[in-house]
Design a protein around this motif. Sequence first.
Motif, PDB file in Angstrom:
ATOM      1  N   ASP A  14     -12.057  78.805 -15.791  1.00 31.86           N
ATOM      2  CA  ASP A  14     -11.180  77.950 -14.990  1.00 31.86           C
ATOM      3  C   ASP A  14     -10.675  78.692 -13.759  1.00 31.86           C
ATOM      4  OD1 ASP A  14      -9.173  75.797 -14.371  1.00 31.86           O
ATOM      5  OD2 ASP A  14      -7.784  77.396 -14.963  1.00 31.86           O
ATOM      6  N   GLU A  19     -11.493  73.200 -10.321  1.00 34.09           N
ATOM      7  CA  GLU A  19     -12.011  71.835 -10.490  1.00 34.09           C
ATOM      8  C   GLU A  19     -12.951  71.532  -9.330  1.00 34.09           C
ATOM      9  OE1 GLU A  19      -8.745  69.161 -10.913  1.00 34.09           O
ATOM     10  OE2 GLU A  19      -8.128  70.002 -12.844  1.00 34.09           O
ATOM     11  N   ARG A  21     -14.941  70.037  -6.580  1.00 38.41           N
ATOM     12  CA  ARG A  21     -14.864  68.698  -5.989  1.00 38.41           C
ATOM     13  C   ARG A  21     -16.204  67.986  -6.041  1.00 38.41           C
ATOM     14  NH1 ARG A  21     -11.808  68.276  -0.359  1.00 38.41           N
ATOM     15  NH2 ARG A  21     -10.190  69.060  -1.779  1.00 38.41           N
ATOM     16  N   TRP A  24     -16.303  66.368  -9.643  1.00 34.84           N
ATOM     17  CA  TRP A  24     -15.338  65.324  -9.991  1.00 34.84           C
ATOM     18  C   TRP A  24     -15.249  64.222  -8.950  1.00 34.84           C
ATOM     19  CZ3 TRP A  24     -15.456  65.913 -14.677  1.00 34.84           C
ATOM     20  CH2 TRP A  24     -15.337  67.159 -15.301  1.00 34.84           C
ATOM     21  N   HIS A  29     -12.957  62.689 -13.974  1.00 37.02           N
ATOM     22  CA  HIS A  29     -12.421  63.822 -14.726  1.00 37.02           C
ATOM     23  C   HIS A  29     -11.881  63.311 -16.062  1.00 37.02           C
ATOM     24  CE1 HIS A  29      -9.810  67.216 -15.761  1.00 37.02           C
ATOM     25  NE2 HIS A  29     -10.464  67.926 -14.858  1.00 37.02           N
ATOM     26  N   ILE A  87     -12.394  72.839 -18.696  1.00 36.59           N
ATOM     27  CA  ILE A  87     -12.144  71.647 -17.881  1.00 36.59           C
ATOM     28  C   ILE A  87     -10.693  71.202 -17.975  1.00 36.59           C
ATOM     29  CG2 ILE A  87     -12.645  69.168 -17.716  1.00 36.59           C
ATOM     30  CD1 ILE A  87     -15.545  69.836 -18.453  1.00 36.59           C
ATOM     31  N   ALA A  90      -5.741  73.990 -16.269  1.00 36.53           N
ATOM     32  CA  ALA A  90      -5.532  73.594 -14.870  1.00 36.53           C
ATOM     33  C   ALA A  90      -4.794  74.667 -14.075  1.00 36.53           C
ATOM     34  CB  ALA A  90      -4.760  72.279 -14.811  1.00 36.53           C
ATOM     35  N   SER A  93      -6.370  75.055 -10.102  1.00 42.37           N
ATOM     36  CA  SER A  93      -6.033  73.860  -9.326  1.00 42.37           C
ATOM     37  C   SER A  93      -4.531  73.770  -9.078  1.00 42.37           C
ATOM     38  CB  SER A  93      -6.533  72.605 -10.038  1.00 42.37           C
ATOM     39  OG  SER A  93      -5.905  72.430 -11.291  1.00 42.37           O
TER      40      SER A  93
END
Length: 303
Positions: A14, A19, A21, A24, A29, A87, A90, A93
Motif C-alpha cells: 500500500d 490507490e 488511478r 480505480w 474500488h 487494497i 489507505a 492515499s
Amino acid sequence: MSAALVLALAMILDAVLGEPRWLWSRVPHPAVLMGRLVGQVDRHLNRGSARRARGMLAVIMLAGAAILLGYVLSCFGALVELIVLAILLAHKSLVDHVRAVADALRISLGDGRLAVAMIVGRDTAGMDAPAIARGAIESAAENFSDGVIAPAFWFLIGGLPGLLLYKITNTADSMIGYRNERYAEFGWAAARFDDLLNLIPARLTAAMIALSHRAHDWQAIACDAGLHRSPNAGWPEAAMARALGVALSGPRSYDGQMRDFPYVNATGKTAIGAPEIDAACAALWRTWATALVAIMAAAVVIG
C-alpha cells in the motif's frame, strides 16, 4: 504465512502503490461497492416505523455478508489475503490527500479551502489558514486510525472476515451514522457498533503516535481526548496535537451553524498553516513505520 507477515507485506504494498488511478478509474474500488451496498440497505429499510430496529437489522445483514465474503476470500490463500488487505489499507492515499491541502494552501486561501473540503465534513467557505490546517491535521489523525490501524488490528484478530466486518461497519457509520432526522434512529446501531470496533484501535493509534514522537504525557492526551464529541476520534487527534505541539479542534461551523468546541492541547501553537500540515504527514509516516516494525517483529516471533 502468518497473519502478521501478510499484514506487513500489505502495508508495504500500500505504501508503494497507494490507490492507482489507472485501475480505480476503470473498475469500482471495493470501498465504493461497500458504499453502494449500504445505500441499497438504506433505501430499502430506512422507512416506516421501528427505525432503530430496522437499523439493527441492517447492521446484522451487512455484518453477515462481510463475514461470509471474508471467509470465502480467505479460502483462496495468503496471496488473496495480501491483495485484499493492501487494497483496503489507505495510508498512502491518506497522506497524499492531506499533503494536497498543504500544497493548495501555499497557492491561496481559496485553493486551501477547496482542498480541505475534500477530506472534512465541516463548512469550509469561511475558514482561515489556521482553521484549514487544523481540519487537515485532525482528518489525518482520525483517518490514520480508521483507515490503517483499525483495519490492521481487525485483520490480525479475525483475518479477512474481521477486516471486512470492520470496513463495512465503518462505511455504514460514515453514511448513516448521523444524528439528524433521517438517521438518528436508523443509523444508531451502525454508529454504536463502529464506536465499539474502534474502541481499542483508536487508543492504540494514540499510543503509537505518542511513542513514536516521545509525547509521553498520556494523562494529558487522555484528558484532551475526553473533550471530543466522539468516544474514539479524540484519542489520535489529542496524540497528534501533542506530537506536533499544536492546538487542534476548537470552534468550527457545520451546516451554517458555528459550534464552540474546546481546543485540544489548548496551550499548543494556534497560528499554523502548510508547514504544520507537512509535519502531520511526516508524523503519519513515522507512526506507520513504528507500526510496521512492531508487526514485523511479531511475524518473526510467531514464525
